[in-house]
Design an enzyme around this catalytic site. Sequence first.
Site, PDB file in Angstrom:
ATOM      1  N   ARG A  40       0.796  -1.228   0.000  1.00 59.14           N
ATOM      2  CA  ARG A  40       0.000   0.000   0.000  1.00 59.14           C
ATOM      3  C   ARG A  40       0.826   1.274   0.000  1.00 59.14           C
ATOM      4  O   ARG A  40       0.677   2.129  -0.864  1.00 59.14           O
ATOM      5  CB  ARG A  40      -0.933   0.014   1.231  1.00 59.14           C
ATOM      6  CG  ARG A  40      -1.978  -1.071   1.247  1.00 59.14           C
ATOM      7  CD  ARG A  40      -3.022  -0.782   2.306  1.00 59.14           C
ATOM      8  NE  ARG A  40      -3.956  -1.871   2.473  1.00 59.14           N
ATOM      9  CZ  ARG A  40      -5.027  -1.832   3.266  1.00 59.14           C
ATOM     10  NH1 ARG A  40      -5.264  -0.737   3.978  1.00 59.14           N
ATOM     11  NH2 ARG A  40      -5.830  -2.869   3.372  1.00 59.14           N
ATOM     12  N   HIS A  86      -7.523  -4.977  -7.134  1.00 63.86           N
ATOM     13  CA  HIS A  86      -7.255  -4.294  -5.857  1.00 63.86           C
ATOM     14  C   HIS A  86      -8.438  -4.479  -4.914  1.00 63.86           C
ATOM     15  O   HIS A  86      -9.401  -3.700  -4.949  1.00 63.86           O
ATOM     16  CB  HIS A  86      -6.994  -2.811  -6.122  1.00 63.86           C
ATOM     17  CG  HIS A  86      -6.292  -2.110  -5.007  1.00 63.86           C
ATOM     18  ND1 HIS A  86      -4.972  -2.326  -4.696  1.00 63.86           N
ATOM     19  CD2 HIS A  86      -6.737  -1.197  -4.108  1.00 63.86           C
ATOM     20  CE1 HIS A  86      -4.616  -1.565  -3.674  1.00 63.86           C
ATOM     21  NE2 HIS A  86      -5.672  -0.870  -3.297  1.00 63.86           N
ATOM     22  N   TYR A 129     -19.212  11.603 -11.045  1.00 65.84           N
ATOM     23  CA  TYR A 129     -19.324  12.854 -11.803  1.00 65.84           C
ATOM     24  C   TYR A 129     -18.104  13.143 -12.681  1.00 65.84           C
ATOM     25  O   TYR A 129     -18.184  13.970 -13.574  1.00 65.84           O
ATOM     26  CB  TYR A 129     -19.530  14.038 -10.855  1.00 65.84           C
ATOM     27  CG  TYR A 129     -20.780  13.941 -10.018  1.00 65.84           C
ATOM     28  CD1 TYR A 129     -22.031  13.810 -10.616  1.00 65.84           C
ATOM     29  CD2 TYR A 129     -20.711  13.977  -8.629  1.00 65.84           C
ATOM     30  CE1 TYR A 129     -23.178  13.717  -9.847  1.00 65.84           C
ATOM     31  CE2 TYR A 129     -21.858  13.888  -7.850  1.00 65.84           C
ATOM     32  CZ  TYR A 129     -23.088  13.753  -8.465  1.00 65.84           C
ATOM     33  OH  TYR A 129     -24.219  13.672  -7.703  1.00 65.84           O
TER      34      TYR A 129
END
Length: 827
Positions: A40, A86, A129
């Site tokens: 990570r 992932h 969006y």
Amino acid sequence: MARTSTPPPPLPPENIVDIDVEQEMQGAFLEYAYSVIYSRALPDARDGLKPVQRRILYMMQDMGLRPDRGHVKSARVVGEVMGKLHPHGDVAIYDALVRQAQPFTLRVPLVDGHGNFGSPDAGPAAQRYTEARPAPAALLMTTGLDEDVVDFVPNYDDQLTEPGVLPAAFPNLLVNGASGIAVGMATNMAPHNLGEVIGAARHLIRHPDADLPALMRFVPGPDLPTGGIIVGLEGIRDAYETGRGTFRTRARTHIEDVKRRKGIVVTELPLGVGPERLTEKISEHVKNKRLQGIADVVDLSDRTHGLRLVIEVKNGFIPEAVLEQLYRLTPLEESFGINNVALVEGQPRTLGLKQLLEVFIAHRIDVVRRRTAYRLRRREERLHLVDGLLLAILDIDEVIQIVRTSDDAAAARERLMQVFDLSELQAGYILEMQLRRLTRFSTIELEREQAQLNAEIAELRAILADEARLRGVVSDELAEVAAEHGTPRRTQLLAAGVPSAAAGRNAVLEIADDPCTVLMSSTGLLARTTDAGPLGVEGRRARHDLVVSTAPATARGHVGVVTSAGRLVRISVLDLPTLPDTNARPSLAAGVAVKEFVTLARNERVLALVPLPVAGVEDPDDAGFAMATAQGVVKRVVLEPLGAREEVEVIALKDVSARVKDELVGVVQLRDGEEDLVLVSSDAQLLRFPAAAVRPQGRAAAGMAGIRLTAGARVVSFTAVAPDDPAAVVVTVAGDSGALPGTQLGSAKVTPYAEYPAKGRATGGVRCHRFARGEDSLLVAWVGTGPAEAATPQGTAVALPTEPGRRDGGGTALEKPVAAIAGPPTP
């Protein structure tokens, strides 16, 4: 018949294992720490990417997204990455995607975002969006994945595979930097200029033993996406040598005139600092009185001109000193701590500049070697097939006969292998070949392809056989990347020794309280000079306006403004713009309107400026100032310090009737009390008498009789003149009292002041102007040291008669209407 129940099966024997809690917690924590560090938080030193960033770029390529194709919803990319590669939250994936698209975060963005991808002060819009596609630089990271250049590893559920590292055609870790917090360690790497980093890498390829100073000639320091200025290079050298160091970044600023003040204009901010955060910090320090001299902060940024944050500095404060205070107290200057921690062969290491370049170069050499070997294999395979085709085409009739007489494809393949000495692969390829390929033109094409393949194979073998040639290929490809994607440096580097924020701790913020002169023009503009000496003007008027009143002051002092309503309002000299120190005529065009400091009632006018006394400082020679009203009342006042009051009344005006109200028409500062007070009435009567005839009174007094007026007349001018001044003149302008103000031209006359005899106070005076036909009143009058100049209501010049007129004579017609008359301004 009774039903019998079946007994339940016996329970398995208990198997309780005693585990030491400390050991279990240690093991669980180590597994968690390992997952955070390797999966990570830390980037790989080869491609400079964390696993989630690498998976985003790979999945975008796998989805067929390209820079020259349309954008897709970010949520679609996030869903593909989360579902296939992932197995973590979509928020973390979207945050990583957003960061790779922000031009103020990465020096070379890898994602081309469409929509609101956030700012340094605010986060992005939701993933539903926004839209995304790979940026051109992303192709450099993934090109060659189909040529066996890197190893692929299983995904989280062993259903798919993903690259363990990307080919990375440029040093992404150095160019874009990285930041992350793992368990027990963290990384924070600064972005750099692509062209500079590639230059250093190519130098290291040619000279593997190059030392740090040689590399720093190519990479002198970080190049931040937001530009700015880096102050001090010692910390950068430490970071390049050891992997750890600190440097300071400053905003890029300049000082310019803003309205009537000086302004600090910010055009670039330190990395990670937004204008809203800076504005809030400035407001907080101003409110807590830790910052002084800030008048306002205005954000004028837009998409066309970029960042433009204007910090207005109060008049009287030195902008450079205020800027130093801003550096010290606000994010206008920030520290950046470099901690170059990255994964090398699966192990976290702290790397200097040379080590980072060496890891990338080794990775890139391995990528090019594997790509070359892959291409060599593919071309050798193709050459093997072409050789077989050419053998078959030489005796195509026998090939056709063998195929036609064979029982099946397997038998045909075996006979072709025996007759023409072909391999199984060649024979199978011949059987699958279309008949249209068996033409003379195809033979030519195959021979040309055979020659080309032999040349390419020889070139590829030469590259693999020669390590220097292999390194040269890597260097040439890096040069092509720099030429295509390189951009100029944005961040300026300043060596140590330049003024820093620490120098601003003892900086003088405010200007010295030097003497100056405050000026007021006929159009109501205020300004101040830089000193109290001669005004340094060749004429009486500013380049566009008349100076009608002056008052001595100090740069951090106050002056009084007297209005026609009998009010005296205190204003700060600091808030007035300063005229340039020049011998040319002063320009009040940059002045500030007096209405910005004084709220005027209807029909109320500002008449003059007067100096204000300072508490604890007595002036025995102060003669005060004199004033007169439209009804002929005069008064002298010697002011006392105003204390905390911003406004006082200087005369008690008495109304003549309910419809006729008295008002002040003139205010003059007395120098020694030996002057003549001169009143001029609208019916062309002039009265002069000594100022000593008027005793000083308190502020609440109403004054005493000055001139005796006829019915309907009023005072139009009140001034003070030295009785023995040979340059004193009387200027009168006559016209029709019924015309609209400022519309009629009228006639003017200039007469020596000495021609007018002195008379006692409260008398009628003597005639000063003979009215012509159509004239019944004096519109404007002025008495003072000449030569006099006149101006229109807009401030433009009006020529006055040059020949002196008789005391009781008529005037000369004017070309423009006159609104104000003045003589030389005096400090």
